[in-house]
Design an enzyme around this catalytic site. Structure first.
Site, PDB file in Angstrom:
ATOM      1  N   TYR A 131      10.654  49.255  11.805  1.00 38.60           N
ATOM      2  CA  TYR A 131      11.333  48.197  12.218  1.00 38.60           C
ATOM      3  C   TYR A 131      10.407  46.385  11.890  1.00 38.60           C
ATOM      4  O   TYR A 131      11.452  45.714  11.499  1.00 38.60           O
ATOM      5  CB  TYR A 131      12.240  48.461  13.710  1.00 38.60           C
ATOM      6  N   HIS A 144      15.170  64.829  18.669  1.00 37.33           N
ATOM      7  CA  HIS A 144      15.316  63.058  18.918  1.00 37.33           C
ATOM      8  C   HIS A 144      15.910  63.043  20.295  1.00 37.33           C
ATOM      9  O   HIS A 144      16.359  62.456  20.397  1.00 37.33           O
ATOM     10  CB  HIS A 144      17.006  62.577  18.124  1.00 37.33           C
ATOM     11  N   GLU A 197       9.806  60.373  15.769  1.00 37.44           N
ATOM     12  CA  GLU A 197       8.915  59.481  16.583  1.00 37.44           C
ATOM     13  C   GLU A 197       8.232  60.272  17.547  1.00 37.44           C
ATOM     14  O   GLU A 197       8.897  60.091  19.193  1.00 37.44           O
ATOM     15  CB  GLU A 197       9.797  58.437  16.834  1.00 37.44           C
ATOM     16  N   GLU A 206      13.641  55.673   9.640  1.00 34.58           N
ATOM     17  CA  GLU A 206      14.841  54.522   9.647  1.00 34.58           C
ATOM     18  C   GLU A 206      14.273  53.342   9.318  1.00 34.58           C
ATOM     19  O   GLU A 206      13.141  52.935   8.942  1.00 34.58           O
ATOM     20  CB  GLU A 206      14.968  54.768  11.734  1.00 34.58           C
ATOM     21  N   ASN A 265       9.913  55.941  10.021  1.00 33.12           N
ATOM     22  CA  ASN A 265      10.612  54.568  10.924  1.00 33.12           C
ATOM     23  C   ASN A 265       9.774  53.101  10.814  1.00 33.12           C
ATOM     24  O   ASN A 265       8.805  53.202  12.221  1.00 33.12           O
ATOM     25  CB  ASN A 265      11.773  55.163  12.245  1.00 33.12           C
ATOM     26  N   ARG A 315      21.025  61.344   8.413  1.00 34.15           N
ATOM     27  CA  ARG A 315      19.975  62.075   8.582  1.00 34.15           C
ATOM     28  C   ARG A 315      20.617  62.522   9.967  1.00 34.15           C
ATOM     29  O   ARG A 315      21.017  61.083  10.792  1.00 34.15           O
ATOM     30  CB  ARG A 315      18.496  61.463   8.137  1.00 34.15           C
TER      31      ARG A 315
HETATM   32  C1  PNW Z   1      13.839  54.401  16.965  1.00 33.62           C
HETATM   33  N1  PNW Z   1       9.365  51.079  20.510  1.00 33.62           N
HETATM   34  O1  PNW Z   1      13.353  54.313  18.170  1.00 33.62           O
HETATM   35  C2  PNW Z   1      14.829  55.493  17.501  1.00 33.62           C
HETATM   36  O2  PNW Z   1      14.619  56.803  16.517  1.00 33.62           O
HETATM   37  C3  PNW Z   1      16.364  55.490  16.984  1.00 33.62           C
HETATM   38  O3  PNW Z   1      17.007  56.297  18.081  1.00 33.62           O
HETATM   39  C4  PNW Z   1      16.413  53.864  17.875  1.00 33.62           C
HETATM   40  O4  PNW Z   1      18.106  53.812  18.559  1.00 33.62           O
HETATM   41  C5  PNW Z   1      16.292  53.233  16.585  1.00 33.62           C
HETATM   42  O5  PNW Z   1      14.197  53.540  15.985  1.00 33.62           O
HETATM   43  C6  PNW Z   1      16.395  51.451  17.449  1.00 33.62           C
HETATM   44  O6  PNW Z   1      15.347  51.511  18.547  1.00 33.62           O
HETATM   45  C7  PNW Z   1      12.745  53.453  19.002  1.00 33.62           C
HETATM   46  O7  PNW Z   1       9.868  50.253  21.816  1.00 33.62           O
HETATM   47  C8  PNW Z   1      12.577  52.717  19.867  1.00 33.62           C
HETATM   48  O8  PNW Z   1       8.820  50.373  20.394  1.00 33.62           O
HETATM   49  C9  PNW Z   1      11.869  51.770  20.540  1.00 33.62           C
HETATM   50  C10 PNW Z   1      10.020  52.137  20.012  1.00 33.62           C
HETATM   51  C11 PNW Z   1      10.064  51.624  18.893  1.00 33.62           C
HETATM   52  C12 PNW Z   1      11.239  53.429  18.125  1.00 33.62           C
END
Ligand code: PNW
Length: 465
Positions: A305, A129, A174, A369, A303, A85
């Site tokens: 985390y 992006h 996002e 992601e 995505n 991707r």
């Molecule tokens: C995503 N938040 O970013 C992006 O899609 C990527 O480009 C990035 O490198 C990755 O996650 C890791 O950060 C985010 O603050 C950045 O909620 C910030 C947030 C969420 C996603």
């Protein structure tokens, strides 16, 4: 080889045909910021404003992927990934955001796609992006309606160039981040801080997605897959009380349902419309828009985390919550954190996936992601050890496996990220790669996690000896 493994080996096997991928984004890895007629995106501008990006880092050189692409594809071939991707840089392809394409810019992506196909890797192209051409920001950016039409035109340029060889397309990455970090709390480019600008941006991103989906359908073969990637928020109430559940509802409205409802149901979340009545009357949503926004999709990318724990209270302003922060507090979770200070909690991914199984039955999902930043360390031989990342990935892939077992149609997993890269407001200080990049020499060194992932892919799952 996968099927030949004896059943007696305990472990988690993924379905045949499961897509094992890695992910990157143009501004984070390409560099070559002024080459071939590319002009500034909002991130080129933003990263030059003192104090916006740690250490004053920019994407000018990044991981120099533009010049090292064949080597990076070879790294993926060694990993054994089935899919990659990547995102297309709008200002590389159409520098001002208007008019004809720059062929030299498109040529890079033609070569990338050829290289991937030759390596047996499926290209998964994301059209946006976060690198809006600066000229479009100067004309108003995402809060301005015309930007949606500009995006649909740009989507057509890319589809005409790559449509014969790219089978999977994602319109936006996002949009919540683009709207609310870009225009709401200003932590991301272009750094504006206005609730109404963020809400307008969100709607125009939805409209851009729907308009581009129509364009892609008209230009791509019927077999092409068109998707959208959302960073859906896994939300939990701090306590099982009506007030904390209401806090969850408010954040769910602005972070999740503002995108899910228009895209999949052709409607706005009415509670959000009411909660934001003091900010806007939503007249920027015109008749017919939601029909465009809700063009049918083939899959949804997620995505993930970390989850968020919320309660009744108040949090900082400017915020990315369009006013909801006046009623909502965020509680940092106990337990381990990544180098981003994000809690490690794989259950949140399972909760998100099962929610989508219930809310959007029949829609194939992909984890587009997932990954973690850690400060990794090299031993004297140069090998880079990242045991925390391996543990994070193991736990999250296990959560995906559990969700599949519980009837969630997850078709693939894209590890963020292939390479250490420009981590937006954190610059090069946060490393998400499974391949270490020495930004002075541009030398690539696969970390232990890369070997671990290659092994998972080769076995079709995770062994539990
Ligand atoms: C995503 N938040 O970013 C992006 O899609 C990527 O480009 C990035 O490198 C990755 O996650 C890791 O950060 C985010 O603050 C950045 O909620 C910030 C947030 C969420 C996603």
């Amino acid at each position: 080889a996968v099927d030949a493994r004896p059943d007696t080996v305990a472990g988690l096997r993924f379905p045949t045909g499961f897509r094992w991928g890695t992910a990157t984004a143009a501004y984070q890895i390409e560099g070559a910021a002024t080459e071939g007629g590319r002009t500034e995106s909002i991130w080129d501008t933003f990263s030059r404003i003192p104090g916006k990006v740690r250490n004053g880092d920019t994407g000018d050189i990044a991981a120099d992927h533009l010049h090292r692409m064949p080597q990076d594809v070879a790294l993926m071939k060694d990993l054994g990934v089935t899919d990659y991707r990547f995102s297309v840089s709008w200002p590389r392809v159409q520098p001002t955001g208007r008019g004809p394409a720059v062929e030299h810019g498109l040529d890079f992506y033609r070569r990338l796609v050829d290289e991937l196909l030759a390596a047996g890797i499926r290209p998964v192209a994301t059209l946006y992006h976060w690198d809006l051409p600066q000229e479009l920001e100067d004309a108003g950016g995402w809060p301005e309606r015309d930007t949606a039409q500009r995006f649909a035109d740009y989507a057509g340029l890319v589809a005409r160039a790559l449509g014969d060889r790219v089978a999977t397309w994602t319109t936006l990455n996002e949009p919540w981040c683009a709207a609310f970090l870009g225009y709401g709390n200003g932590v991301h480019a272009p750094g504006r801080t206005s609730d109404v600008a963020a809400l307008r941006a969100a709607h125009h991103l939805n409209l851009a997605h729907g308009s581009a989906t129509d364009v892609l359908r008209s230009l791509l073969p019927a077999s092409a897959e068109v998707s959208l990637t959302l960073n859906l928020h896994a939300l939990r109430p701090l306590a099982d009380t009506p007030a904390d559940h209401d806090a969850v509802r408010r954040i769910d409205a602005v972070a999740n349902r503002l995108f899910l409802d228009p895209v999949f149901h052709g409607r706005l979340p009415q509670d959000l419309v009411q909660d934001t009545a003091a900010v806007t009357d939503w007249s920027f949503v015109r008749d017919g828009d939601l029909e465009v926004v809700s063009a049918p999709l083939d899959s949804l990318g997620i995505n993930y985390y970390s989850p968020s724990v919320v309660s009744a209270g108040a949090s900082e302003s400017p915020s990315p919550w369009a006013g909801a922060e006046k009623h909502v507090a965020f509680t940092p979770a106990d337990g381990p954190r990544t180098a981003m200070d994000w809690p490690v909690d794989a259950d949140g991914l399972y909760e998100l996936l099962t929610r989508l199984r219930d809310d959007l039955p029949g829609l194939p999902l992909m984890v587009t992601e997932n990954g973690a930043a850690y400060d990794d360390y090299a031993d004297p031989s140069g090998q880079v050890h990242d045991p925390e990342r391996v543990a994070y990935l193991d736990a999250h892939l296990s959560a995906v496996h559990r969700a599949i077992g519980d009837g969630v149609d997850v078709r693939g997993y894209f590890l963020w990220s292939l390479l250490d890269n420009f981590e937006w407001a954190y610059g090069y200080g946060k490393r998400f790669g499974i391949v270490h990049v020495d930004f002075a020499s541009q030398r690539r060194t696969p970390k232990d996690s890369a070997r671990w992932y290659a092994d998972v892919i080769a076995r079709g799952g995770i062994d539990r000896p």
